[in-house]
Design an enzyme around this catalytic site. Structure first.
Site, PDB file in Angstrom:
ATOM      1  N   ALA A 350     -18.860  46.409 117.448  1.00 20.92           N
ATOM      2  CA  ALA A 350     -17.318  46.343 117.730  1.00 20.92           C
ATOM      3  C   ALA A 350     -16.649  46.944 116.524  1.00 20.92           C
ATOM      4  CB  ALA A 350     -17.149  44.853 117.791  1.00 20.92           C
ATOM      5  N   MET A 351     -15.552  47.043 116.752  1.00 19.34           N
ATOM      6  CA  MET A 351     -14.575  47.353 115.839  1.00 19.34           C
ATOM      7  C   MET A 351     -12.963  46.612 116.005  1.00 19.34           C
ATOM      8  SD  MET A 351     -13.563  49.308 113.254  1.00 19.34           S
ATOM      9  CE  MET A 351     -12.050  49.454 112.487  1.00 19.34           C
ATOM     10  N   ASN A 353      -9.991  47.155 115.389  1.00 20.41           N
ATOM     11  CA  ASN A 353      -8.626  47.548 115.373  1.00 20.41           C
ATOM     12  C   ASN A 353      -7.675  46.589 115.930  1.00 20.41           C
ATOM     13  OD1 ASN A 353     -10.024  50.259 115.595  1.00 20.41           O
ATOM     14  ND2 ASN A 353     -10.579  49.585 117.721  1.00 20.41           N
ATOM     15  N   GLU A 386     -14.996  39.809 114.703  1.00 15.85           N
ATOM     16  CA  GLU A 386     -13.947  40.673 114.930  1.00 15.85           C
ATOM     17  C   GLU A 386     -12.655  39.843 114.819  1.00 15.85           C
ATOM     18  OE1 GLU A 386     -14.609  43.542 114.585  1.00 15.85           O
ATOM     19  OE2 GLU A 386     -16.962  43.175 114.838  1.00 15.85           O
ATOM     20  N   GLU A 408     -15.748  42.857 105.247  1.00 16.00           N
ATOM     21  CA  GLU A 408     -16.921  42.466 105.784  1.00 16.00           C
ATOM     22  C   GLU A 408     -17.645  41.298 105.442  1.00 16.00           C
ATOM     23  OE1 GLU A 408     -17.001  43.771 108.692  1.00 16.00           O
ATOM     24  OE2 GLU A 408     -16.289  45.727 108.411  1.00 16.00           O
TER      25      GLU A 408
END
Length: 960
Positions: A350-351, A353, A386, A408
């Protein structure tokens, strides 16, 4: 005693300084002839030196390139952008052409910048973009005065576009840079890229355009200052066909008809907050929404129409986790909405954003009937990860990628809080040492590991940072800080850190300063000590320590040294090590605050009140492993069943790693695991899973040796109770831990042929092939049943499973079948399967290539086939998969599973040498792989005979 009260740091004051003094006799004059001769002589000497270096530098076929030489070569550089210009605002307009089939984009960007130092050059990041040079314009904002562009050029090596100006931009003034350009919708899952799926009703291909900009790919979508410290505001406009929708970080402001294109719409989005370029995102698709309005914030999940029902789990827990983090940080989520999109092709899990989180379908979609308990866990953990990023990473961003762990590591740590909130019955906090600490140890025990923080220059080096060191080690040391500071101080410090650097960037020293201030205020840290003094030893140094604790009467002598699996490796690295402990006389497993410290010192001793046993670092809150004298190991083994599950798992893991490194006789861990396994009538998940994980190394390294038969009997005997009592009768209504136990146990029970497990699996698979008995194969048993039937069968079984893969609409089931297809025992089937990895028409998506490769490489029959495939197709694989997401690195690391001979090492070294110039982001993976194989070879030399004898001596009855 808590945190130490004094700092004992190494004195670094003895640094030599050199000066050059000018002679008092005036300048030295050299004639032109002499000068020319000197230049000629210098050129001859350089050429001679080059020739001597080439012919005399030794080549050692069994050794890796010396690290000093390897690190001196920096490839694929983008040099950092100058700090003379700071972006303030981007006005971005972009048109993706999907339905036309040419997969290109037209874009226009206007960047308002502030000049902090006079300059006559503007440097922007671009990659795979064609600039319309006639469009490039620069003007001063205050008076609209144009600044003439004198030159423009691409610097492909550094991924820059350099605009030279006829006059300098003045310090303190603001300017606007305008550019139009053309880009590509690539299929590498980088930048602004294309994805697709098959409509289940019409069977038509549906195209999607989505983004993945982290870490350095916003420059593939538009010219920009593509570094995390260049935060700016963005106003985005996306053009789309009227039968599709578009999404970006912010809600839409308005939609208008595109004047010169029929049936096209411009979507204009509201301005974003200050953010880094890698967090900008947009999606154009015909995906469908599932909405939930929570606390006046719109929470929407987008997926393929026929997968909408599979978004219910994420929709249920997402808003709850978001609200939990808002309360935990005391800071509201700052954007008005969150869109979460299940993208069919996606490189990462996942990202994050900001406001538009994109996911691989497998970690967002969940079908109660088809998905496994591991799938459910993945949805929850990835979602929580996320959402934690919305604060750690988005609100406060690392200044540069050398501090990647600042986002992270925190997201990997905090996800456990979020998941524990929505699923308290999972008790997921106890899994941290298994899924994070031990995962980090596996990489950090190698000499070729890297520190949490180190200087990175090139895109390849940046991509290599996205590994278990940044994620899992980062999370582990954050947990350690929380433990020695205390939850109250730690949490208050984090909140202060977020408030201080909101909408800005920070470095690790900024975090240390805030935590130090908070700890001093709370009286938890001596006034003369800082968190930086303690934590730099964990962040700027590689590896981790093994603490050896030996009892002498009432005193315990403790010492530290760096732990590696290479017994011959010696390094004088020292850490600030928090020492917590408990004993049989003063038993308190919950008190994990430090009672003593090793303050970057080799050793010390202290008194301890214990009769039979004592335990250092309970629950492994400190990022280190512990070795004891033999008497204490025997006492811990004898009392293993009286310890909490996390401590059982810790002792199993530590003892097996110590034995693998040659620091402990294998008699200790093998007897410890035997005792636990034979007496564990509750079949406790955590210690059992850790035992199987550690046994996997022995299973693989012994697989082709005479000792394997005895090892196989040993396993089947000590786990006989679990193998006999865990069956295939699975249900999604069973508790979380019961489902996880079933998946683990039947996987290992079916490894042995001619067992009841194998017979049951084959019978159920045959019933499925004949068109009946599909209800006999549940989600949690499917992979083992398919793998077993394919392994014991032939082409009909493999073809049937592959057809199931092509026809199922469940992403979870697709991943399960991909894993099982690699279990085939026919070499030609495995070769065909690998060949499918690099063929679009096979139906295997690029994102799943590493899964296919690992499935084959982890099969003993397939290991050499996988190696030859990578060797033969290296160039094609690199072209097909590109450089992102560590895809090739994962394949390289998977090669080593069964490698333990000198000839295999020579082949690996030869492979690396022949492809040296094209290693790219896989260079670190090759270093790790070479070291792992060397360690395996040494293990065979040092440990094999003793393990073989132990198994032979104990193969009649496995009792202590």
């Amino acid at each position: 005693m808590g945190v130490p009260t004094t700092a004992e740091l190494e004195n670094n004051s003895n640094q030599k300084k050199y000066t050059v003094n000018r002679t008092s006799k005036g300048d030295l004059v050299i004639s032109k002839i002499v000068c020319g001769l000197l230049v000629l002589l210098a050129m001859i000497l350089i050429a001679l030196a080059a020739l001597l270096t080439y012919f005399l530098l030794p080549y050692c076929p069994n050794e890796a390139t010396p690290e000093a030489l390897r690190k001196a070569v920096v490839k694929d550089g983008p040099a950092r952008l100058p700090r003379s210009i700071q972006p303030l605002h981007y006005r971005l307009q972009i048109i993706p052409f999907l339905e036309e089939g040419n997969f290109t984009t037209n874009g226009a960007v206007q960047i308002n910048v502030n000049v902090t130092e006079s300059t006559n050059k503007i440097e922007l990041n671009i990659n795979d973009i064609e600039i319309n040079q006639h469009s490039v314009a620069v003007k001063r904002v205050s008076d609209d005065k144009s600044v003439k562009v004198s030159d423009q050029k691409y610097d492909n090596e550094s991924q820059k576009y350099i605009i030279s100006l006829a006059e300098s931009l003045k310090e303190g003034d603001q300017y606007q840079i305008a550019i139009t350009y053309n880009g590509k919708l690539n299929d590498y899952m980088q930048g602004f890229y294309r994805s697709s799926y098959i409509d289940s009703n019409t069977k038509d291909v549906r195209w999607i355009a989505s983004t993945q900009f982290s870490p350095t790919d916003a420059r593939r979508a538009f010219p920009c200052f593509d570094e995390p410290s260049f935060k700016a505001k963005y106003t985005v406009s996306i053009a789309r066909p009227s039968n599709m929708t578009s999404l970006s970080n912010m809600p839409k402001r308005e939609s208008v008809v595109v004047v010169d294109r029929k049936d096209w719409i411009w979507d204009h989005f509201k301005e974003t907050p200050q953010m880094s370029s890698y967090l900008v995102a947009f999606v154009v698709s015909d995906l469908q929404p599932f909405r939930f309005n929570s606390s006046e914030k719109l929470f929407t999940i987008w997926s393929r129409r026929d997968a909408l029902e599979q978004t219910r789990l994420a929709m249920d827990i997402g808003p709850r986790i978001l609200s939990y983090f808002e309360r935990y940080f005391g800071i509201d989520y700052p954007l008005p909405k969150i869109d979460m999109v299940a993208v069919p092709d996606f490189g990462f899990n996942a990202m994050e954003n900001w406001g538009l989180i994109t996911f691989r379908e497998a970690v967002l979609l969940f079908d109660e009937k088809i998905s496994t308990v591991e799938d459910k866990r993945a949805v929850a953990t990835v979602l929580a990860h996320e959402l934690a990023h919305q604060w750690f990473g988005n609100l406060v961003t690392p200044k540069w990628w050398d501090d990647l762990w600042l986002k992270e590591g925190f997201a990997s740590y905090l996800l456990y809080y979020g998941v524990n909130f929505v699923f308290p019955d999972w008790n997921i906090l106890t899994e941290f040492i298994m899924t994070e600490v031990h995962k980090a140890f596996a990489i950090d025990s190698l000499k070729s590991t890297h520190p949490l923080t180190f200087t990175v220059h090139s895109t390849d080096e940046i991509r290599q940072m996205f590994d278990p060191i940044s994620y899992s080690k980062g999370a582990s040391i954050i947990r350690m800080i929380n433990n020695f500071l205390g939850e109250r101080t730690f949490k208050a410090g984090l909140i202060k850190y977020l408030h201080t650097f909101t909408y800005s960037n920070a470095r690790r020293d900024d975090l240390w300063d805030v935590l130090t201030q908070q700890a001093h205020e709370d009286g938890n840290l001596h006034d003369d000590l800082s968190i930086k003094e303690i934590m730099d030893s964990w962040t700027v140094q590689s590896g981790f320590p093994v603490v050896t604790a030996v009892r002498n009467g009432k005193r315990v002598d403790v010492s530290q040294k760096r732990f590696t699996f290479d017994k011959s490796f010696a390094e004088d690295t020292l850490w600030w090590v928090p020492l917590s402990y408990t004993t049989d006389l003063r038993t308190n497993f919950d008190d994990t605050s430090p009672k003593q410290w090793l303050k970057k010192e080799t050793g010390k001793n202290f008194e301890i009140e214990a009769n039979r046993w004592w335990l250092v670092n309970p629950h492994q809150t400190g990022y280190y492993i512990v070795n004891y004298d033999e008497q204490n190991w025997r006492a811990l083994t004898e009392n293993i069943m009286s310890f909490p599950t996390t401590i059982k798992a810790q002792l199993i893991s530590d003892s097996m790693d110590l034995a693998r490194a040659g620091l402990l006789d294998y008699d200790i861990p093998l007897k410890l695991i035997k005792k636990h396994s034979l007496e564990d009538k509750d079949i406790t998940f955590l210690p059992m899973h850790v035992a199987f994980t550690k046994f996997e190394y022995l299973y693989n390294v012994l697989y082709s040796t005479p000792a394997f038969g005895d090892f196989d009997i040993f396993l089947s005997t000590i786990f006989s109770f679990a193998f006999d009592n865990v069956d295939f009768e699975d249900s999604p209504t069973h508790p979380y831990l019961v489902q996880r136990i079933r998946r683990t146990v039947i996987k290992w029970a079916c490894k042995r042929p001619e067992t009841r497990c194998v017979a049951t699996a084959r019978h159920r698979f045959r019933n499925l092939m004949s068109g009946q008995g599909s209800q006999e194969i549940t989600a949690n048993t499917q992979e083992t049943i398919f793998c077993t039937a394919i392994r014991e069968g032939s082409e009909p079984e493999w073809n049937f499973a592959y057809e199931q893969y092509l026809t199922t609409t469940s992403i979870s089931e697709k991943e399960t079948i991909l894993n099982a297809l690699g279990c085939a025992s026919k070499p030609w089937l495995l070769s065909r399967y690998l060949d499918y990895m690099i063929k679009n028409e096979s139906g295997i998506r690029k994102q799943d290539g590493p899964r296919v490769f690992r499935a084959v490489a982890s099969n003993y029959i397939g290991q050499s086939i996988a190696f030859n495939f990578l060797l033969t197709n290296w160039k094609q694989i690199n072209e097909y998969y590109g450089s992102a997401f560590n895809t090739i690195s994962k394949m390289v690391e998977d090669l080593t599973i069964f490698m333990n001979t000198e000839s295999q090492l020579e082949e690996l070294l030869k492979f690396r040498k022949e492809n040296w110039d094209s290693l790219g982001a896989s260079a670190q993976a090759f270093d790790n792989a070479v070291e792992i194989v060397k360690n395996n070879i040494n293990w065979m030399k040092i440990n094999y005979r003793s393990v073989e004898k132990w198994l032979q001596d104990h193969n009649d009855h496995y009792v202590i």
